[in-house]
Write an enzyme that holds these catalytic residues in place. Structure first.
Site, PDB file in Angstrom:
ATOM      1  N   SER A  46      -3.393 -11.142 -11.386  1.00 38.82           N
ATOM      2  CA  SER A  46      -3.859 -11.624 -12.691  1.00 38.82           C
ATOM      3  C   SER A  46      -4.409 -10.450 -13.501  1.00 38.82           C
ATOM      4  O   SER A  46      -4.301 -10.439 -14.735  1.00 38.82           O
ATOM      5  CB  SER A  46      -4.936 -12.694 -12.511  1.00 38.82           C
ATOM      6  OG  SER A  46      -6.003 -12.199 -11.737  1.00 38.82           O
ATOM      7  N   HIS A  64       0.832  -1.223   0.000  1.00 35.14           N
ATOM      8  CA  HIS A  64       0.000   0.000   0.000  1.00 35.14           C
ATOM      9  C   HIS A  64       0.862   1.266   0.000  1.00 35.14           C
ATOM     10  O   HIS A  64       0.366   2.346   0.293  1.00 35.14           O
ATOM     11  CB  HIS A  64      -0.997  -0.001   1.170  1.00 35.14           C
ATOM     12  CG  HIS A  64      -2.137  -0.949   0.945  1.00 35.14           C
ATOM     13  ND1 HIS A  64      -3.401  -0.536   0.601  1.00 35.14           N
ATOM     14  CD2 HIS A  64      -2.186  -2.302   0.976  1.00 35.14           C
ATOM     15  CE1 HIS A  64      -4.188  -1.600   0.458  1.00 35.14           C
ATOM     16  NE2 HIS A  64      -3.469  -2.687   0.680  1.00 35.14           N
ATOM     17  N   GLU A  90      -7.850   0.595 -14.792  1.00 38.04           N
ATOM     18  CA  GLU A  90      -8.290   0.018 -13.528  1.00 38.04           C
ATOM     19  C   GLU A  90      -8.972   1.072 -12.640  1.00 38.04           C
ATOM     20  O   GLU A  90      -9.997   0.814 -12.026  1.00 38.04           O
ATOM     21  CB  GLU A  90      -7.068  -0.585 -12.824  1.00 38.04           C
ATOM     22  CG  GLU A  90      -7.442  -1.606 -11.805  1.00 38.04           C
ATOM     23  CD  GLU A  90      -6.335  -2.623 -11.556  1.00 38.04           C
ATOM     24  OE1 GLU A  90      -5.660  -3.043 -12.516  1.00 38.04           O
ATOM     25  OE2 GLU A  90      -6.154  -2.986 -10.400  1.00 38.04           O
ATOM     26  N   ASP A 132       1.536  -3.128  -9.476  1.00 39.22           N
ATOM     27  CA  ASP A 132       1.358  -4.367 -10.223  1.00 39.22           C
ATOM     28  C   ASP A 132       1.833  -4.209 -11.670  1.00 39.22           C
ATOM     29  O   ASP A 132       2.507  -5.080 -12.220  1.00 39.22           O
ATOM     30  CB  ASP A 132      -0.118  -4.781 -10.210  1.00 39.22           C
ATOM     31  CG  ASP A 132      -0.698  -4.761  -8.807  1.00 39.22           C
ATOM     32  OD1 ASP A 132       0.086  -4.848  -7.848  1.00 39.22           O
ATOM     33  OD2 ASP A 132      -1.926  -4.642  -8.674  1.00 39.22           O
TER      34      ASP A 132
HETATM   35  C1  GLA Z   1      -3.056  -4.098  -5.015  1.00 39.07           C
HETATM   36  C2  GLA Z   1      -3.013  -2.849  -5.875  1.00 39.07           C
HETATM   37  C3  GLA Z   1      -1.610  -2.227  -5.882  1.00 39.07           C
HETATM   38  C4  GLA Z   1      -1.064  -2.062  -4.472  1.00 39.07           C
HETATM   39  C5  GLA Z   1      -1.260  -3.339  -3.657  1.00 39.07           C
HETATM   40  C6  GLA Z   1      -0.903  -3.157  -2.203  1.00 39.07           C
HETATM   41  O1  GLA Z   1      -2.271  -5.100  -5.596  1.00 39.07           O
HETATM   42  O2  GLA Z   1      -3.404  -3.150  -7.190  1.00 39.07           O
HETATM   43  O3  GLA Z   1      -1.646  -1.002  -6.573  1.00 39.07           O
HETATM   44  O4  GLA Z   1      -1.630  -0.950  -3.837  1.00 39.07           O
HETATM   45  O5  GLA Z   1      -2.592  -3.808  -3.707  1.00 39.07           O
HETATM   46  O6  GLA Z   1       0.463  -2.940  -2.057  1.00 39.07           O
END
Ligand code: GLA
Length: 358
Positions: free
Chosen positions: A110, A18, A141, A153
């Site tokens: 995914s 986060h 997203e 991600d």
């Molecule tokens: C999800 C979100 C990321 C990130 C993580 C927590 O995977 O897609 O952007 O905030 O949670 O680290």
């Protein structure tokens, strides 16, 4: 017209949870499994038809799609088409065939694998910079699917390098490979709880809002501008604990990079354990089930174990020696099952290559 094929991996975050939307640091790896997309353009068509081996049904996406028009897994694709159009890139219609080896709902992203593979395939002739692809996927997203996620991600999927973790600075968006000393017989296990995570369901957005409120309270544009101890200035309560997680987590990521560079795996494990405690007590994104998997992995000898990903389910990452990896793989699933939970699945993983055309 020739088919365009692209591959993008799932990701596993070693530490730094986060922190992305707080413009901090994280240390993910790209996995050796991912999503492959084959795109056959049809210049006559105004529709993209997508079929997937891991999701139900076929999805038809109009090239003029806008948020709300497509829901479910197709929204990630439609979001990419929409984000490309908003950014001034045209996409022909045609057919997308999708195959994936990333388990859905396991916290291994995914969704980012799908977005990045689709964007690479659709833009194969334009050779867009990787940071731009990451931002397009994030836009899909955030503004089409409606999940206010950061860039972790997508950057991990696009910049992955075999046998390297990636230090990401979310303020500069610099991505620095950091080799993992596999010569020391270290293993990385991903333990999938098989309890699907659901961060789109409001808790994720609530965490983001608390962090933004904490930064505003400190008079700062983001928590990245805060000193490591600035959380102490906040009044007792939720915002203070959320800010403490983010600020201590940023420090742990940088310490984890030092530990990796010094091949100090004991220290890296300790930092992973501290990260889990911080997510459990301060950020409150773990579950009893996930905590039990983490504790059990530690009891069975892991150097470090922590939940990975957005939270509320998903997977645990454990750092261990080869011997402990064998013991955890043999004994942990039955121990978790005996406590009344689904039997976890365990994979021994190594960092793989980032997204590329095939
Ligand atoms: C999800 C979100 C990321 C990130 C993580 C927590 O995977 O897609 O952007 O905030 O949670 O680290």
């Amino acid at each position: 017209m020739n088919d365009r094929r692209a591959y993008a991996p799932g990701r596993l975050n070693l530490i730094g949870e986060h922190t992305d939307y707080n413009l901090g640091y994280a240390l993910p790896i790209a996995l050796q499994f991912g999503t492959t997309v084959t795109f056959r353009a049809d210049p006559e068509s105004t529709v993209l038809t997508a079929v997937s081996d891991s999701e139900d049904g076929r999805v038809d996406i109009g090239l003029d799609t806008s948020p709300g028009a497509v829901e479910g897994w197709g929204a990630y694709l439609a979001g990419c088409v929409w984000a490309l159009r908003e950014a001034g890139h045209t996409t022909p219609g045609g057919r997308l065939e999708i195959t994936s080896t990333v388990p859905v709902g396991s916290g291994l992203s995914s969704s980012a694998a799908l977005e990045c593979a689709v964007l690479l395939a659709l833009t194969a002739d334009h050779d867009l910079p990787r940071h731009e692809l990451a931002r397009l996927a994030q836009r899909a997203e955030n503004d089409y699917v409606g999940a206010p996620t950061g860039l972790l991600d997508q950057l991990a999927s696009l910049f992955g390098e075999p046998d390297n973790a990636l230090l990401i600075d979310f303020r500069s968006l610099d991505v620095t490979p950091v080799p993992i000393p596999f010569d020391q017989s270290v293993r990385i296990l991903v333990i999938d709880s098989r309890a699907p995570h659901r961060h789109a369901a409001g808790e994720y957005a609530a965490r983001r809002a608390s962090c933004e409120a904490a930064a505003a309270h400190l008079g700062l544009p983001s928590l990245r501008e805060a000193t490591p101890d600035a959380w102490r200035e906040l009044p007792e309560g939720t915002e203070k604990r959320r800010a403490r997680h983010i600020l201590t987590e940023n420090a742990r990521v940088l310490a984890a990079v030092d530990a990796l560079r010094g091949a100090d795996l004991v220290q890296l494990g300790r930092l992973m354990n501290e990260s889990h405690t911080s997510m459990r007590d301060d950020f409150e994104i773990t579950t009893d089930h996930i905590d039990l998997i983490v504790e059990t992995a530690s009891e069975l000898g892991a150097l470090g174990a922590r939940m990975t990903g957005g939270g509320f389910g998903g997977s645990v990452v454990a750092l261990c020696s080869a011997d402990d990896a064998r013991r955890i793989t043999a004994d942990l699933p039955a121990m978790i099952e005996r406590a009344g939970h689904p039997t976890p699945t365990i994979r021994d993983v190594r960092p793989g290559a980032g997204a590329h055309l095939l």
